[in-house]
Design an enzyme around this catalytic site. Structure first.
Site, PDB file in Angstrom:
ATOM      1  N   SER A   1       2.408  33.922 -54.743  1.00  0.00           N
ATOM      2  CA  SER A   1       3.260  33.587 -53.311  1.00  0.00           C
ATOM      3  C   SER A   1       2.225  33.229 -52.012  1.00  0.00           C
ATOM      4  O   SER A   1       1.202  34.550 -52.407  1.00  0.00           O
ATOM      5  CB  SER A   1       4.362  34.564 -53.019  1.00  0.00           C
TER       6      SER A   1
ATOM      7  N   TYR B   1       7.774  42.724 -53.615  1.00  0.00           N
ATOM      8  CA  TYR B   1       7.821  41.351 -53.955  1.00  0.00           C
ATOM      9  C   TYR B   1       6.023  41.082 -53.606  1.00  0.00           C
ATOM     10  O   TYR B   1       5.530  40.684 -54.499  1.00  0.00           O
ATOM     11  CB  TYR B   1       8.551  40.774 -53.057  1.00  0.00           C
TER      12      TYR B   1
END
Length: 282
Positions: free
Chosen positions: A167, A179
């Site tokens: 990401s 995350y």
């Protein structure tokens, strides 16, 4: 101090430079295992690889969701099976890899897509350990477990490839502490594993998506429209955008690419549109 590196295993004989993919579907005779493939990016990747000839094992924590993806692939003439898999559990991961090899006779491609992303609390100091630990366990340790289980079979295939789904959160601050830390760690794991597995004929790369229209954004069309304004290409991504990049990195078209991060982010990290809009008053 950097610890000493272990001695490298002997290098296998590598195949000659591959023929262009135009000669036929790039994944004819290949078998692929994809985690978190019941929906979103994982499902789009499963459809893309199957459309190019791969036999695909669709895995997901939700077995029914995995079966729906696999059934849709079979309806269009592709080859796919579904299996529940919890990437947080070593036994579940090893069972999924064994199932793929038993059903397809080989394993050539592993796509580590499953993730966990917990919402941030207003104050960092109030974040619970459980959310942090789950994000790291699923988003970072999960790919570690899957890669460890799959690696002997990827080596045996002679054309093995691992594609991790990272990401832009792993490169810049977009929130989601656990995350983001996990995705940054996954980029590092991609590089170190590429160095380790390359001499044994396995390539390891990472795709770093920007904002992608998946179920995680369900009911937030207004927010997505606002977010689109900061993308140089004028829109957020679609799951198929990421699937295309995964297919490239998993294929022999990328035969001399390993240890890289491919940003598929509509130009988000190449510029600062937020700053430009603020200056212009738009």
């Amino acid at each position: 101090m950097t610890p000493p590196r272990p001695s490298r295993p002997s290098r296998p004989a590598h195949p000659a430079t591959p023929a262009p993919s135009a000669a036929g579907p790039r994944f004819d005779g290949h078998a692929a295992l994809i985690t978190g493939a019941g929906r979103g990016i994982g499902a789009a990747t499963a459809r893309r690889l199957a459309a190019e000839g791969a036999q695909v094992l669709v895995t997901d924590l939700d077995g029914d969701r995995a079966e729906r993806t696999a059934a849709a692939i079979r309806e269009t003439g592709g080859t796919a099976e579904a299996l529940p898999c919890d990437v947080g559990d070593r036994a579940s991961v090893e069972a999924a890899v064994a199932h793929a090899v038993a059903r397809f006779g080989r394993l050539d491609v592993l796509v580590n897509n499953a993730y966990s992303c917990s919402s941030d609390l207003p104050l960092f100091e109030d974040e619970p350990d459980e959310a942090w630990e789950r994000d790291l366990d699923i988003s970072l340790s999960g790919p570690y477990r899957c890669s460890r289980a799959a690696l002997p079979h990827l080596i045996a295939s002679g054309r093995g490839a691992i594609v991790n789904i990272g990401s832009v959160n792993g490169e810049q601050d977009f929130g989601n502490h656990g995350y983001s830390a996990a995705k940054a760690g996954l980029a590092s794991l991609t590089r170190t594993l590429a160095g380790h597995a390359g001499p044994r004929g396995v390539r390891v790369n990472l795709v770093a998506p920007g904002t992608v229209r998946t179920d995680a954004w369900a009911g937030q069309d207004v927010a997505l429209a606002r977010v689109s304004r900061i993308y140089p290409l004028g829109r957020v991504g679609e799951p198929e955008d990421i699937a295309s990049a995964v297919a490239f990195l998993a294929s022999r078209d990328a035969a001399w690419i390993t240890g890289t991060t491919l940003r598929v982010d509509g130009g988000l990290t190449a510029t600062n549109y937020g700053f430009q809009h603020a200056i212009s008053g738009e």
